[in-house]
Design a protein around this motif. Structure first.
Motif, PDB file in Angstrom:
ATOM      1  N   CYS A  10      43.039  39.428  51.283  1.00 44.46           N
ATOM      2  CA  CYS A  10      41.588  39.430  51.449  1.00 44.46           C
ATOM      3  C   CYS A  10      41.207  40.248  52.676  1.00 44.46           C
ATOM      4  CB  CYS A  10      41.072  37.999  51.575  1.00 44.46           C
ATOM      5  SG  CYS A  10      41.305  37.005  50.088  1.00 44.46           S
ATOM      6  N   GLN A  11      41.935  40.040  53.761  1.00 44.30           N
ATOM      7  CA  GLN A  11      41.652  40.805  54.966  1.00 44.30           C
ATOM      8  C   GLN A  11      42.012  42.274  54.762  1.00 44.30           C
ATOM      9  OE1 GLN A  11      40.157  39.487  57.793  1.00 44.30           O
ATOM     10  NE2 GLN A  11      39.935  41.668  58.288  1.00 44.30           N
ATOM     11  N   THR A  12      43.063  42.528  54.016  1.00 48.71           N
ATOM     12  CA  THR A  12      43.437  43.912  53.725  1.00 48.71           C
ATOM     13  C   THR A  12      42.319  44.638  53.001  1.00 48.71           C
ATOM     14  OG1 THR A  12      45.792  43.392  53.613  1.00 48.71           O
ATOM     15  CG2 THR A  12      45.079  45.380  52.473  1.00 48.71           C
ATOM     16  N   TYR A  13      41.661  43.941  52.077  1.00 45.40           N
ATOM     17  CA  TYR A  13      40.543  44.559  51.362  1.00 45.40           C
ATOM     18  C   TYR A  13      39.378  44.860  52.306  1.00 45.40           C
ATOM     19  CZ  TYR A  13      36.598  45.276  48.307  1.00 45.40           C
ATOM     20  OH  TYR A  13      35.487  45.805  47.715  1.00 45.40           O
ATOM     21  N   VAL A  14      39.093  43.910  53.199  1.00 43.99           N
ATOM     22  CA  VAL A  14      38.007  44.119  54.158  1.00 43.99           C
ATOM     23  C   VAL A  14      38.303  45.316  55.055  1.00 43.99           C
ATOM     24  CG1 VAL A  14      36.796  43.114  56.140  1.00 43.99           C
ATOM     25  CG2 VAL A  14      37.296  41.704  54.129  1.00 43.99           C
ATOM     26  N   ASP A  15      39.551  45.440  55.487  1.00 45.58           N
ATOM     27  CA  ASP A  15      39.924  46.491  56.426  1.00 45.58           C
ATOM     28  C   ASP A  15      40.106  47.851  55.769  1.00 45.58           C
ATOM     29  OD1 ASP A  15      39.888  44.631  58.417  1.00 45.58           O
ATOM     30  OD2 ASP A  15      42.050  44.263  58.394  1.00 45.58           O
ATOM     31  N   SER A  16      40.626  47.855  54.533  1.00 41.51           N
ATOM     32  CA  SER A  16      41.019  49.135  53.940  1.00 41.51           C
ATOM     33  C   SER A  16      40.277  49.484  52.654  1.00 41.51           C
ATOM     34  CB  SER A  16      42.519  49.137  53.647  1.00 41.51           C
ATOM     35  OG  SER A  16      42.838  48.207  52.622  1.00 41.51           O
ATOM     36  N   GLY A  17      39.698  48.496  51.971  1.00 42.64           N
ATOM     37  CA  GLY A  17      39.080  48.760  50.675  1.00 42.64           C
ATOM     38  C   GLY A  17      40.054  48.666  49.524  1.00 42.64           C
ATOM     39  N   MET A  18      41.339  48.393  49.802  1.00 43.55           N
ATOM     40  CA  MET A  18      42.334  48.214  48.750  1.00 43.55           C
ATOM     41  C   MET A  18      42.227  46.796  48.191  1.00 43.55           C
ATOM     42  SD  MET A  18      44.148  50.809  47.957  1.00 43.55           S
ATOM     43  CE  MET A  18      44.448  52.489  48.519  1.00 43.55           C
ATOM     44  N   ARG A  19      42.031  46.680  46.896  1.00 42.39           N
ATOM     45  CA  ARG A  19      41.734  45.390  46.279  1.00 42.39           C
ATOM     46  C   ARG A  19      42.981  44.521  46.154  1.00 42.39           C
ATOM     47  NH1 ARG A  19      38.236  48.371  41.531  1.00 42.39           N
ATOM     48  NH2 ARG A  19      36.687  49.291  42.953  1.00 42.39           N
ATOM     49  N   PRO A  20      42.819  43.210  46.234  1.00 35.49           N
ATOM     50  CA  PRO A  20      43.971  42.306  46.141  1.00 35.49           C
ATOM     51  C   PRO A  20      44.763  42.471  44.851  1.00 35.49           C
ATOM     52  CG  PRO A  20      42.066  41.127  46.986  1.00 35.49           C
ATOM     53  CD  PRO A  20      41.572  42.481  46.574  1.00 35.49           C
ATOM     54  N   GLN A  21      44.067  42.781  43.738  1.00 36.98           N
ATOM     55  CA  GLN A  21      44.777  42.916  42.468  1.00 36.98           C
ATOM     56  C   GLN A  21      45.730  44.107  42.435  1.00 36.98           C
ATOM     57  OE1 GLN A  21      41.384  42.748  42.768  1.00 36.98           O
ATOM     58  NE2 GLN A  21      40.334  44.136  41.374  1.00 36.98           N
ATOM     59  N   ASN A  22      45.621  45.012  43.424  1.00 35.12           N
ATOM     60  CA  ASN A  22      46.540  46.153  43.477  1.00 35.12           C
ATOM     61  C   ASN A  22      47.981  45.717  43.680  1.00 35.12           C
ATOM     62  OD1 ASN A  22      44.237  47.678  43.338  1.00 35.12           O
ATOM     63  ND2 ASN A  22      44.368  48.498  45.414  1.00 35.12           N
ATOM     64  N   TYR A  23      48.177  44.534  44.246  1.00 30.92           N
ATOM     65  CA  TYR A  23      49.512  44.115  44.662  1.00 30.92           C
ATOM     66  C   TYR A  23      50.207  43.229  43.634  1.00 30.92           C
ATOM     67  CZ  TYR A  23      47.654  45.951  48.977  1.00 30.92           C
ATOM     68  OH  TYR A  23      47.080  46.773  49.912  1.00 30.92           O
ATOM     69  N   ILE A  24      49.603  43.076  42.468  1.00 35.13           N
ATOM     70  CA  ILE A  24      50.260  42.340  41.390  1.00 35.13           C
ATOM     71  C   ILE A  24      51.330  43.224  40.773  1.00 35.13           C
ATOM     72  CG2 ILE A  24      49.922  41.249  39.141  1.00 35.13           C
ATOM     73  CD1 ILE A  24      47.081  40.571  40.049  1.00 35.13           C
TER      74      ILE A  24
END
Length: 388
Positions: A46-60
């Motif tokens: 969640c924090q990664t998305y806030v900081d970078s714009g990379m969505r959590p679903q990218n890491y599935i």
């Protein structure tokens, strides 16, 4: 569900109350519980998305369709067998350039087993805030115009409608399905990843593709496809026409370019694995939608190769696989014993017995409009009845 959505090995979500001291020492099993601030940030998606714009679903893990079943050999074998039959039984792609506002779908001369519709919704225009989108006509139809589209007239007495609804038109979609004579049975969700998004030197997404409306509460990264059934179909009985549970109701695929209305190709595979009827119609299609096994209609097509006599001849007779090994003959795809053994089946309801005849001939169940003469995957989509 969590077995399917497998995160990368480092995807352990750590949390700590702000201001609390870092814990140190050893746990009961002898493993150090000391965690660095850098590790905390890197594994909080969640924090990664806030900081970078990379969505959590990218890491599935295992999002790619070709690798999805690598740890499930039975499902992998099932999909391979189905795809081999589909490739040989698929009719050549046909297209007809027409304006659906005044085109009579009954003039096609046949009823269809599957109708796929992606209407020109108002959302597609509003979400780009008036900006130009190459190769897209974003002029939209009103609900009144969509209500007058006679999709039900093109669908057979036992058939399915797959209706894309974007993010904000779910209620409109349900209304249209009912008006066209379908009963909603599933909701397929496309969750959009942005793994391939361009990033700057700091790793932040350069140009987010999300657009926000006045009514948006959450950041929208998905679209819905409603599934409707016409007529009565039972999964345990009508196995000549439907194979339920071969696919899930979730598509994880990269988001398209900004403003594009293009949908995932996986929706075609889901439909083809599920419904064994070969007469498939797509409305509001573009050149990118042309596909073997489908008739595509739309004003945005650049060419037409529609030949009514040839198309109808491809479905004459009662032939199906394995008796017929090409695209000429029969409205049903067909199946083999190995597929019937491998495909997932619903639990048998108390007091019912599983069907003794897994493959039924078209002669046993005639059509009223004969044209010529991840895993243990959930989902249903085929009406009532358990067991098959």
């Amino acid at each position: 569900f969590f077995d399917i959505l497998r995160f990368e090995p480092a995807a352990i979500l750590w949390c700590r109350v702000p201001g609390a001291p870092m814990m140190s020492g050893m746990a009961d099993d002898g493993v150090s519980v000391q965690v660095s601030e850098k590790f905390l940030m890197r594994n909080d998606y969640c924090q990664t998305y806030v900081d970078s714009g990379m969505r959590p679903q990218n890491y599935i893990r295992d999002l790619d369709y070709s690798n999805r079943y690598s740890e499930y050999p039975k499902i992998e074998r099932l999909i391979k067998l189905k795809d081999e039959i589909l490739a040989k039984r698929a009719t050549p792609a046909m297209s007809l350039k027409c304006d659906l506002k005044n085109f009579d779908l009954g003039s096609l001369g046949t009823k269809f087993d599957v109708v796929l519709v992606d209407p020109p919704w108002e959302e597609y225009q509003s979400r780009v805030a008036g900006m130009y989108v190459p190769n897209e006509d974003l002029s939209y139809w009103s609900m009144e115009e969509l209500r007058h589209l006679r999709v039900g007239d093109a669908a057979d007495t036992q058939s399915f409608c797959f209706l894309w609804c974007g993010e904000t038109h779910l209620e409109n979609g349900r209304e249209l399905l009912k008006r066209w004579g379908f009963r909603r049975v599933e909701d397929i969700c496309w969750v959009k990843t942005n793994r391939l998004a361009k990033t700057d030197h700091s790793g932040k997404v350069e140009r987010p593709t999300l657009m926000y409306g006045d009514t948006s509460i959450c950041q929208r990264t998905k679209e819905h496809c409603l599934v409707g059934v016409k007529g009565t179909l039972k999964r345990s009985v009508d196995t000549h026409f439907i194979h339920a549970n071969c696919d899930v109701d979730l598509i994880m695929e990269e988001e398209k370019v900004f403003g594009s209305t293009e949908k995932p190709k996986e929706i075609y595979e889901t439909i083809e694995h599920f419904c064994l009827g070969r007469r498939r119609l797509e409305l509001f299609g573009l050149d990118r939608n042309l596909r073997d096994g489908w008739l595509t209609l739309g004003r945005g097509l650049t060419t037409s190769n529609w030949n009514k006599a040839a198309y109808l001849s491809w479905f004459e007779g009662d032939g199906q696989w394995p008796e017929v090994k090409d695209y000429k003959g029969g409205r049903l795809l067909g199946s083999i014993a190995e597929i019937e053994t491998l495909r997932p089946k619903s639990p048998v309801r108390p007091g019912r017995q599983r069907s003794k005849t897994p493959i039924r001939s078209l002669r046993d169940k005639p059509s009223s409009s004969h044209s010529g003469g991840r895993r243990d995957r959930g989902g249903s989509g085929g009406g009532g009845g358990g067991g098959g």
